[in-house]
Design a protein around this motif. Structure first.
Motif, PDB file in Angstrom:
ATOM      1  N   PHE A 115       0.818  -1.200   0.000  1.00 54.07           N
ATOM      2  CA  PHE A 115       0.000   0.000   0.000  1.00 54.07           C
ATOM      3  C   PHE A 115       0.859   1.260   0.000  1.00 54.07           C
ATOM      4  CE2 PHE A 115      -3.399   2.758   1.432  1.00 54.07           C
ATOM      5  CZ  PHE A 115      -4.461   2.206   0.752  1.00 54.07           C
ATOM      6  N   ALA A 164       1.036  -3.389   8.091  1.00 52.62           N
ATOM      7  CA  ALA A 164       2.428  -2.942   8.082  1.00 52.62           C
ATOM      8  C   ALA A 164       2.647  -1.950   6.946  1.00 52.62           C
ATOM      9  CB  ALA A 164       3.360  -4.139   7.936  1.00 52.62           C
ATOM     10  N   PHE A 207       0.429  -0.072   5.586  1.00 55.13           N
ATOM     11  CA  PHE A 207      -0.246   1.184   5.890  1.00 55.13           C
ATOM     12  C   PHE A 207       0.552   1.988   6.911  1.00 55.13           C
ATOM     13  CE2 PHE A 207      -3.489   3.922   7.784  1.00 55.13           C
ATOM     14  CZ  PHE A 207      -3.866   4.570   6.621  1.00 55.13           C
ATOM     15  N   GLY A 208       1.148   1.301   7.883  1.00 57.79           N
ATOM     16  CA  GLY A 208       2.010   1.987   8.838  1.00 57.79           C
ATOM     17  C   GLY A 208       3.165   2.681   8.130  1.00 57.79           C
ATOM     18  N   LEU A 209       3.750   1.969   7.155  1.00 55.29           N
ATOM     19  CA  LEU A 209       4.846   2.541   6.379  1.00 55.29           C
ATOM     20  C   LEU A 209       4.374   3.771   5.604  1.00 55.29           C
ATOM     21  CD1 LEU A 209       7.730   2.365   5.259  1.00 55.29           C
ATOM     22  CD2 LEU A 209       6.870   0.792   3.530  1.00 55.29           C
ATOM     23  N   LEU A 247       2.037   5.818   6.432  1.00 52.75           N
ATOM     24  CA  LEU A 247       1.910   6.933   7.373  1.00 52.75           C
ATOM     25  C   LEU A 247       3.272   7.533   7.697  1.00 52.75           C
ATOM     26  CD1 LEU A 247      -0.761   5.745   9.950  1.00 52.75           C
ATOM     27  CD2 LEU A 247      -1.021   7.351   8.081  1.00 52.75           C
ATOM     28  N   VAL A 248       4.254   6.650   7.947  1.00 53.62           N
ATOM     29  CA  VAL A 248       5.582   7.144   8.295  1.00 53.62           C
ATOM     30  C   VAL A 248       6.147   7.988   7.154  1.00 53.62           C
ATOM     31  CG1 VAL A 248       7.958   6.440   8.767  1.00 53.62           C
ATOM     32  CG2 VAL A 248       6.074   5.272   9.897  1.00 53.62           C
ATOM     33  N   GLY A 290       4.225  11.230   6.788  1.00 56.20           N
ATOM     34  CA  GLY A 290       4.574  12.104   7.898  1.00 56.20           C
ATOM     35  C   GLY A 290       5.949  12.718   7.701  1.00 56.20           C
ATOM     36  N   MET A 291       6.899  11.916   7.198  1.00 57.64           N
ATOM     37  CA  MET A 291       8.240  12.436   6.949  1.00 57.64           C
ATOM     38  C   MET A 291       8.208  13.514   5.872  1.00 57.64           C
ATOM     39  SD  MET A 291      10.589   9.031   7.331  1.00 57.64           S
ATOM     40  CE  MET A 291      11.611   9.488   5.960  1.00 57.64           C
ATOM     41  N   LEU A 343       5.767  15.430   5.192  1.00 56.61           N
ATOM     42  CA  LEU A 343       5.128  16.608   5.791  1.00 56.61           C
ATOM     43  C   LEU A 343       6.141  17.404   6.622  1.00 56.61           C
ATOM     44  CD1 LEU A 343       2.237  17.748   5.911  1.00 56.61           C
ATOM     45  CD2 LEU A 343       1.929  16.528   8.045  1.00 56.61           C
ATOM     46  N   VAL A 344       6.964  16.671   7.393  1.00 61.57           N
ATOM     47  CA  VAL A 344       7.948  17.336   8.245  1.00 61.57           C
ATOM     48  C   VAL A 344       9.057  17.964   7.389  1.00 61.57           C
ATOM     49  CG1 VAL A 344       9.727  16.942   9.981  1.00 61.57           C
ATOM     50  CG2 VAL A 344       7.481  15.876  10.229  1.00 61.57           C
ATOM     51  N   ASP A 402      -2.797   9.225  -2.672  1.00 62.40           N
ATOM     52  CA  ASP A 402      -3.711   8.381  -1.888  1.00 62.40           C
ATOM     53  C   ASP A 402      -4.783   7.691  -2.732  1.00 62.40           C
ATOM     54  OD1 ASP A 402      -2.307   8.892   0.334  1.00 62.40           O
ATOM     55  OD2 ASP A 402      -3.954   9.775   1.489  1.00 62.40           O
ATOM     56  N   TYR A 417     -11.781   7.393   4.076  1.00 63.36           N
ATOM     57  CA  TYR A 417     -11.172   6.089   4.290  1.00 63.36           C
ATOM     58  C   TYR A 417     -10.129   6.136   5.400  1.00 63.36           C
ATOM     59  CZ  TYR A 417      -7.023   7.534   1.743  1.00 63.36           C
ATOM     60  OH  TYR A 417      -5.890   8.185   1.361  1.00 63.36           O
ATOM     61  N   ILE A 455       1.647  11.736  12.721  1.00 64.12           N
ATOM     62  CA  ILE A 455       1.454  10.681  11.730  1.00 64.12           C
ATOM     63  C   ILE A 455       2.625   9.709  11.754  1.00 64.12           C
ATOM     64  CG2 ILE A 455       0.951  10.223   9.321  1.00 64.12           C
ATOM     65  CD1 ILE A 455       0.068  13.079   9.040  1.00 64.12           C
ATOM     66  N   ILE A 456       3.855  10.280  11.839  1.00 66.05           N
ATOM     67  CA  ILE A 456       5.043   9.415  11.874  1.00 66.05           C
ATOM     68  C   ILE A 456       4.984   8.499  13.091  1.00 66.05           C
ATOM     69  CG2 ILE A 456       7.549   9.346  12.010  1.00 66.05           C
ATOM     70  CD1 ILE A 456       7.722  11.946  10.669  1.00 66.05           C
ATOM     71  N   GLY A 484       2.449   5.745  12.652  1.00 72.17           N
ATOM     72  CA  GLY A 484       2.944   4.751  11.703  1.00 72.17           C
ATOM     73  C   GLY A 484       3.991   3.860  12.335  1.00 72.17           C
ATOM     74  N   LEU A 487       2.492   1.467  14.777  1.00 72.48           N
ATOM     75  CA  LEU A 487       1.814   0.410  14.028  1.00 72.48           C
ATOM     76  C   LEU A 487       2.799  -0.655  13.553  1.00 72.48           C
ATOM     77  CD1 LEU A 487      -1.084   0.043  13.285  1.00 72.48           C
ATOM     78  CD2 LEU A 487      -0.626   1.133  11.117  1.00 72.48           C
ATOM     79  N   ILE A 488       3.896  -0.201  12.937  1.00 70.87           N
ATOM     80  CA  ILE A 488       4.882  -1.152  12.411  1.00 70.87           C
ATOM     81  C   ILE A 488       5.499  -1.950  13.556  1.00 70.87           C
ATOM     82  CG2 ILE A 488       7.087  -1.358  11.207  1.00 70.87           C
ATOM     83  CD1 ILE A 488       6.316   1.091   9.587  1.00 70.87           C
TER      84      ILE A 488
END
Lengths: 287, 338
Positions: A38, A96, A98-100, A102-103, A106-107, A109-110, A216, B240, B283-284, B287, B290-291
């Motif tokens: 994803f 996993a 999806f978590g990636l 987000l990370v 987020g990165m 964005l920062v 997305d 979503y 968000i980071i 994430g 979660l991982i």
């Protein structure tokens, strides 16, 4: 009228080649490693940012940089996340990934902030074919996507590494028996998939805005495409990309523009009604 | 259905629900706790599908939004009271859930997740763009509160909190009792091995549909209360991201447990408060959590605490520790080598 139709087909080809390229990267990784990656949407987004940030070096050097950087990222995520989870069931892999996602978002964005970046086209100007006006940049996108997928086909068919990848995709156990290292092949596969996703983002950058969540809906469409095309079918994924492009382009021209993103999903649901297992899916009876 | 094994956790849970407002007294904190309870209802509903039935759905964000919009439209545009919209919202959610269930009946694993993703996206797009009905980006307001506060001497946020405490308790108890029935056992049998379940005579399709329908109805119920709690709703309530958030909360909290949805809700409510000054890192952090949970604590926080409690309890009773006894969750168990 004919010009309208030609214009819609041209738009569809352009959008479809981006969808197709991203779907191909997903299909490769899913077909070989059974990872629903994803986060490739975020890889595409980072590819687009590479082009936007390195814009002072022209267009092609940043595109190459995007491909290389994303290949490295592919190796990293495979080694750190997906290889340790190689025996985990589907839901875990999805989470996993999806978590990636987000990370990485987020990165972005920062590092780059929430504002949109735009990228100048590599070649300015355009031409008119059959009444459809097409910029050279858009032709470039379609050509680059098709060349990338052709190249992937040649690679998978005629090189040793490519054949190893297909062998692992066919049977992990079998490839172990004949002395391959599925984990090493996994690293290469994820690197190639990630590089293709990065390329899709880099191609998209000059014709769209670059921002952290830009890919997305793109990645959701790419997933729908690979379910329709049969997960793991690479050329089916490219074709599916064009079908989704056509569906969107004609839907928004003749039905309603607001529901542009809904047409591929509606098509997907219609196909599910007729073939619950997807166009090429195997029928698995459980009850 | 109260047994010796569950009486202690039940009392602890109820006491926590009743006493929390006395620990966090400011109206602001009570509002946050109320939001936590609404999330917990959504997560408990989703857990029926994900944790017990093994149906990993991403469409529940859209179902949650659907419930919110049914209540929003019927109260704001039609002029109904809150309570008369609630059954309609649950019914609409359950029927759409039934539709999703029918469409995805034969799908397993990745295919099911992606199909629910697509269908959820479709619902979101319709809510966002059917402006005649939903007012699109303008949103709907004011959605009335469930209770007129003139009639009750408590302050409004405290009343809403205790109402949500009762509703979430009923939902959790309902879900817990349902999982103790033969339907619950059938669901877990299907989750663990659908072919075997079918072979011993379980109607896999029917049981899956029932679970998905109940789960969808509960998501819509949570959405209905969310609309009233926020009093203003706009399309992002059905996005979503909500569906993924719910799924993440269950994974982080722990599946097929009573406490899991609450722990997950606590993380999603408390984390933004802690990271208030550095929102871009939220968000980071999410994430990464979660991982890390997926890699190192596949049974979630509830699973971790169960193992920890088990170890402490066994320390006193002198029994050998056996954490594996608790991990009944096949979703994260290893696949066959084939």
């Amino acid at each position: 009228m004919a010009a309208d139709i030609a214009q819609n087909i041209a738009n569809a080809l352009m959008a479809g080649s981006i969808y197709g390229l991203l779907a191909v990267s997903l299909a490769l990784v899913f077909g070989v490693l059974e990872v629903p990656q994803f986060a490739f949407g975020a890889h595409a987004m980072l590819g687009a940012y590479s082009v936007a940030i390195l814009a002072s070096y022209g267009y092609w050097i940043p595109v190459a940089a995007a491909i290389v950087l994303m290949a490295i990222l592919g190796v990293l995520v495979q080694a750190l996340i997906f290889d340790p989870l190689r025996n985990a069931p589907p839901a875990t892999l999805f989470i996993a990934a999806f978590g990636l996602l987000l990370v990485l978002q987020g990165m972005a964005l920062v590092l780059f902030g929430p504002n949109n970046h735009s990228v100048a086209p590599a070649i300015a100007g355009g031409t008119t074919i059959l009444g459809a006006s097409i910029t050279y940049q858009r032709m470039l996108v379609v050509a680059a996507a098709i060349i990338a997928v052709l190249g992937l086909n040649v690679f998978l068919r005629y090189t040793k590494t490519g054949r190893n990848i297909r062998a692992v995709g066919q049977s992990r156990t079998g490839s172990l028996v004949v002395g391959l290292s599925p984990r090493r092949v996994g690293l290469i596969t994820m690197a190639i998939g990630s590089a293709l996703a990065g390329l899709a983002g880099a191609l998209l950058a000059p014709i769209a805005q670059v921002y952290p969540t830009m890919a997305d809906t793109l990645v959701i469409k790419a997933f729908i495409i690979i379910v329709l095309a049969g997960m793991g079918s690479i050329n089916g994924a490219l074709l599916g990309g064009f079908i989704v492009g056509l569906c969107e382009s004609f839907g928004s021209a003749y039905l309603s523009l607001e529901f542009k993103d809904a047409y591929p999903v509606a098509l997907f649901i219609l196909i599910l009604l007729v073939r619950p297992q997807g166009l090429y899916g195997k029928v698995v009876r459980v009850a | 259905m109260i047994t010796r094994a569950n009486i202690f956790p039940t009392i602890t849970g109820v006491l926590l629900l009743v006493l929390l407002p006395f620990i966090f007294q400011s109206p602001y904190h009570i509002q946050i706790l109320t939001q936590l309870l609404i999330w917990a209802i959504l997560f408990t509903g989703l857990d029926i599908a994900v944790g017990h039935a093994g149906l990993v759905s991403v469409a529940h964000g859209a179902l949650f939004g659907l419930g919110a919009y049914v209540t929003g439209i019927l109260t704001v545009d039609v002029g109904w009271g809150f309570w008369s919209t609630l059954p309609v919202a649950i019914l609409v959610g359950a029927l759409v859930g039934l539709g999703i269930g029918l469409l995805t009946l034969r799908m397993e694993g990745h295919y099911f997740v992606i199909a629910t993703l697509g269908i959820g996206l479709l619902i979101t797009i319709v809510i966002r763009n059917w402006t005649e009905l939903t007012h699109g980006e303008l949103g709907l307001s004011p959605v009335p509160k469930p209770i007129s506060f003139e009639s009750i001497p408590l302050n409004p946020s405290l009343t809403m909190y205790y109402l949500m405490a009762i509703v979430s308790f009923v939902c959790v108890a309902g879900s817990y009792l349902l999982m103790r029935t033969s339907t619950g056992r059938r669901l877990r049998a299907i989750r663990d091995n659908s072919a075997l379940a079918a072979a011993v005579g379980i109607d896999v399709s029917r049981t899956r549909l029932v679970a998905f329908l109940i789960s969808a109805g509960m998501a819509a119920l949570a959405g209905s209360f969310q609309a009233s709690y926020l009093s203003y709703i706009e399309p992002s309530i059905a996005s979503y991201e909500v569906g993924f958030t719910a799924l993440m909360a269950i994974i982080i909290g722990g599946r097929a447990t009573v406490a899991g949805p609450f722990m997950g809700a606590a993380i999603f409510v408390v984390l933004p408060e802690i990271l208030r000054s550095a929102d871009e890192f939220r968000i980071i952090t999410l994430g990464l959590i979660l991982i890390l949970v997926v890699l190192f604590a596949p049974d979630g926080l509830a699973g971790l605490s169960k193992i920890a409690f088990g170890k402490i309890a066994n320390l006193f009773s002198g029994k050998p520790t056996n954490p594996n006894r608790n991990s009944s969750n096949v979703l994260l168990d290893r696949k066959d080598a084939s």
